[in-house]
Design an enzyme around this catalytic site. Structure first.
Site, PDB file in Angstrom:
ATOM      1  N   ASN A   1       0.837  -1.054  -0.189  1.00  0.00           N
ATOM      2  CA  ASN A   1       0.069  -0.033   0.139  1.00  0.00           C
ATOM      3  C   ASN A   1       0.785   1.353  -0.029  1.00  0.00           C
ATOM      4  OD1 ASN A   1      -2.364  -1.422   0.174  1.00  0.00           O
ATOM      5  ND2 ASN A   1      -2.153  -1.902   2.304  1.00  0.00           N
TER       6      ASN A   1
ATOM      7  N   HIS B   1     -14.038  -1.862   6.666  1.00  0.00           N
ATOM      8  CA  HIS B   1     -12.847  -2.724   7.038  1.00  0.00           C
ATOM      9  C   HIS B   1     -13.016  -3.354   8.508  1.00  0.00           C
ATOM     10  CE1 HIS B   1      -8.637  -3.215   8.619  1.00  0.00           C
ATOM     11  NE2 HIS B   1      -8.669  -3.409   7.512  1.00  0.00           N
TER      12      HIS B   1
ATOM     13  N   GLU C   1     -15.904   4.107   4.739  1.00  0.00           N
ATOM     14  CA  GLU C   1     -14.607   4.252   4.271  1.00  0.00           C
ATOM     15  C   GLU C   1     -14.515   5.412   3.043  1.00  0.00           C
ATOM     16  OE1 GLU C   1     -12.370   0.965   3.519  1.00  0.00           O
ATOM     17  OE2 GLU C   1     -13.151  -0.065   5.165  1.00  0.00           O
TER      18      GLU C   1
ATOM     19  N   SER D   1     -10.947  -0.627   0.838  1.00  0.00           N
ATOM     20  CA  SER D   1      -9.866  -1.268   0.638  1.00  0.00           C
ATOM     21  C   SER D   1      -9.704  -2.453  -0.219  1.00  0.00           C
ATOM     22  CB  SER D   1      -9.446  -1.688   2.055  1.00  0.00           C
ATOM     23  OG  SER D   1     -10.391  -2.768   2.653  1.00  0.00           O
TER      24      SER D   1
ATOM     25  N   ASP E   1     -13.012   6.801   7.486  1.00  0.00           N
ATOM     26  CA  ASP E   1     -11.773   6.076   7.389  1.00  0.00           C
ATOM     27  C   ASP E   1     -11.331   6.352   6.173  1.00  0.00           C
ATOM     28  OD1 ASP E   1      -9.837   4.431   7.198  1.00  0.00           O
ATOM     29  OD2 ASP E   1     -10.328   2.855   8.300  1.00  0.00           O
TER      30      ASP E   1
ATOM     31  N   HIS F   1      -7.069   4.840   2.607  1.00  0.00           N
ATOM     32  CA  HIS F   1      -7.037   4.431   1.221  1.00  0.00           C
ATOM     33  C   HIS F   1      -6.795   5.665   0.585  1.00  0.00           C
ATOM     34  CE1 HIS F   1      -6.068   0.255   2.147  1.00  0.00           C
ATOM     35  NE2 HIS F   1      -7.133   0.117   2.827  1.00  0.00           N
TER      36      HIS F   1
ATOM     37  N   LYS G   1       0.272   3.605   4.855  1.00  0.00           N
ATOM     38  CA  LYS G   1      -0.103   3.183   3.602  1.00  0.00           C
ATOM     39  C   LYS G   1       0.916   4.401   2.598  1.00  0.00           C
ATOM     40  CE  LYS G   1      -4.064   0.838   4.911  1.00  0.00           C
ATOM     41  NZ  LYS G   1      -3.477  -0.600   5.042  1.00  0.00           N
TER      42      LYS G   1
HETATM   43  C1  LIG Z   1      -9.770   0.900   5.689  1.00  0.00           C
HETATM   44  C2  LIG Z   1      -8.700   0.496   6.744  1.00  0.00           C
HETATM   45  N1  LIG Z   1      -8.534   1.072   7.794  1.00  0.00           N
HETATM   46  C3  LIG Z   1      -7.665   0.543   8.747  1.00  0.00           C
HETATM   47  C4  LIG Z   1      -6.769  -0.132   8.244  1.00  0.00           C
HETATM   48  C5  LIG Z   1      -5.703  -0.608   9.184  1.00  0.00           C
HETATM   49  O1  LIG Z   1      -4.549   0.178   9.020  1.00  0.00           O
HETATM   50  P1  LIG Z   1      -3.077  -0.458   9.897  1.00  0.00           P
HETATM   51  O2  LIG Z   1      -2.522  -1.424   8.752  1.00  0.00           O
HETATM   52  O3  LIG Z   1      -2.304   0.956   9.972  1.00  0.00           O
HETATM   53  O4  LIG Z   1      -3.493  -0.940  11.114  1.00  0.00           O
HETATM   54  C6  LIG Z   1      -6.530  -0.735   6.991  1.00  0.00           C
HETATM   55  C7  LIG Z   1      -5.622  -1.683   6.773  1.00  0.00           C
HETATM   56  O5  LIG Z   1      -5.054  -2.302   6.969  1.00  0.00           O
HETATM   57  C8  LIG Z   1      -7.856  -0.458   6.010  1.00  0.00           C
HETATM   58  O6  LIG Z   1      -7.687  -0.714   4.928  1.00  0.00           O
END
Ligand SMILES: Cc1ncc(COP(=O)(O)O)c(C=O)c1O
Length: 409
Positions: free
Chosen positions: A58, A146, A189, A193, A218, A221, A250
């Site tokens: 990512n 997610h 989101e 993702s 969120d 991405h 990411k």
């Molecule tokens: C939409 C979304 N939120 C949160 C996360 C979690 O982030 P992290 O990998 O920093 O824990 C992810 C991916 O891993 C994600 O795709």
């Protein structure tokens, strides 16, 4: 049954559960890689080492190999040490974390921001804080949210409702369904993702306002990739959620989750967000790297557009080859192939051709929607992209789903 037999029965049951995953083609493993950043990785498998082009990261802007970002991490490591040594409320915050929080808050246009150890924990902390103080809360999530958002809603003890993906009429129905709840929180989101598509943020925010519901977005991405200077889609659309969450792991090529919003709500997360309170602070190098990544982005404002243009080129080529690729413009390109076995087979074929794009299977995606999730980044070269397009052209005839097959979501 004596103690020994009971123990053995439980272990047998667990072994059977694992075997069921294996039989369904859903067993996950931890592939071993050697990587120095950049567009390729060395995958270590069956005693052999193989360099392949990495389509699974990512690192959307290709910043993880930038010397400036690595030096930012190294400076923070030298100054503050390798670990944070304790939770922030206990041992204090390294100045580098606070500096990053201030920088991120002003970047996304929020009063304040809080850095936590991961993006996963940011979502847990945000939702637990928004439900704080009531047993009568409903969290309404887009079906494709997610896992961390679902887990946050569950941890908060709220009633959990799902609405059909990006479906405003269904969201309105769910909001009506829990109108009696004291607190209602809509969670989406900005870029999903696994599908890489975007939420209709303006309409969702308007519906929340009309209904008097709180909104969490969120932007994991979207940050660094979309919006003015990579500030995300909320900034692009002028949407101000109650809490905005994202991750530095990411596009910012580092690590650490972020919650941004009004100072009052951030203070509440600091006091009620258990996933922030009861864990050691992020390592100092994480904020050192993220600040340097923001500097890189400021110096090269064209980077997000480069990532998007590279993704558009690959997406158009795959659509032309007849692959089922849902519409979208993000660097996430889902290549839908259907069942587990097909996804695994395609991943293996690509690996043999020098590409690393693992199969994504349930429970990460719904059954029947197994896919390869290809991420095209600003770090890939034109030659990397040409090689991927050629490898997929060669594989196309062996993988059935026709372009345009409707998604069950
Ligand atoms: C939409 C979304 N939120 C949160 C996360 C979690 O982030 P992290 O990998 O920093 O824990 C992810 C991916 O891993 C994600 O795709």
């Amino acid at each position: 049954m004596d103690g020994e037999q009971r123990w053995a029965a439980q272990r047998r049951e667990l072994a059977e559960a694992l075997q069921a995953l294996r039989a369904q083609g859903r067993l996950r493993q931890r592939p071993l890689i050697d990587s120095r950043g950049g567009s390729s990785v060395i995958v270590c498998r069956d005693g052999a080492r193989r360099r392949v082009i990495n389509w699974a990261s990512n690192d959307y802007l290709g910043l993880s190999r930038q010397l400036k970002v690595r030096n930012g991490a190294a400076r923070a490591l030298r100054r503050y040490g390798p670990g944070a040594t304790a939770a922030r409320l206990l041992a204090g915050s390294p100045r580098c974390h606070r500096r990053l929080e201030e920088r991120l808050a002003s970047w996304v246009g929020a009063e304040d921001a809080l850095l936590v150890t991961t993006g996963y924990q940011a979502n847990l902390a945000a939702l637990v804080a928004l439900v704080y103080g009531t047993h009568d809360a409903a969290v309404i999530l887009d079906r494709l949210c997610h896992a961390s958002l679902y887990d946050g809603a569950r941890l908060a003890g709220a009633q959990l409702l799902r609405f059909a993906h990006n479906d405003l009429a269904d969201l309105a129905r769910r909001l009506a369904q829990c109108r009696g709840a004291r607190r209602r929180i809509v969670v989406v989101e900005s870029v999903y993702s696994m599908d890489g598509d975007e939420a209709p943020l303006v309409e969702i925010a308007a519906l929340c306002r009309a209904e008097g519901a709180l909104l969490v977005v969120d932007e994991a991405h979207a940050i660094g990739v979309f919006g003015p200077a990579g500030r995300g889609l909320c900034a692009a659309h002028g949407v101000k959620p109650d809490l905005l969450t994202f991750t530095c792991s990411k596009a910012l090529a580092s690590q650490g989750g972020v919650i941004a919003g009004d100072a009052e709500l951030i203070a509440l997360v600091v006091n009620a967000g258990r996933a922030f309170i009861y864990t050691t602070a992020p390592v100092p190098a994480a904020s050192g790297a993220a600040v340097a990544a923001l500097d890189c982005l400021r110096e090269r404002p064209g980077l997000p557009a480069e990532a998007l243009a590279a993704a558009a080129e690959v997406r158009a080529a795959l659509v032309a080859q007849g692959w089922q690729v849902p519409a979208g413009r993000s660097p996430i390109i889902p290549l839908l192939v259907g069942d587990e076995a097909s996804a695994l087979r395609l991943a293996e074929e690509l690996f043999a051709a020098g590409h690393w794009a693992p199969a994504i299977r349930p429970p990460t995606v719904p059954p029947g929607q197994c896919r390869l999730r290809l991420t095209v980044t600003a770090g890939h070269t034109p030659r990397d992209r040409r090689r991927l397009i050629a490898a997929l052209a060669a594989a196309r005839a062996r993988f059935a789903p026709a372009a345009g097959t409707p998604s069950p979501c």
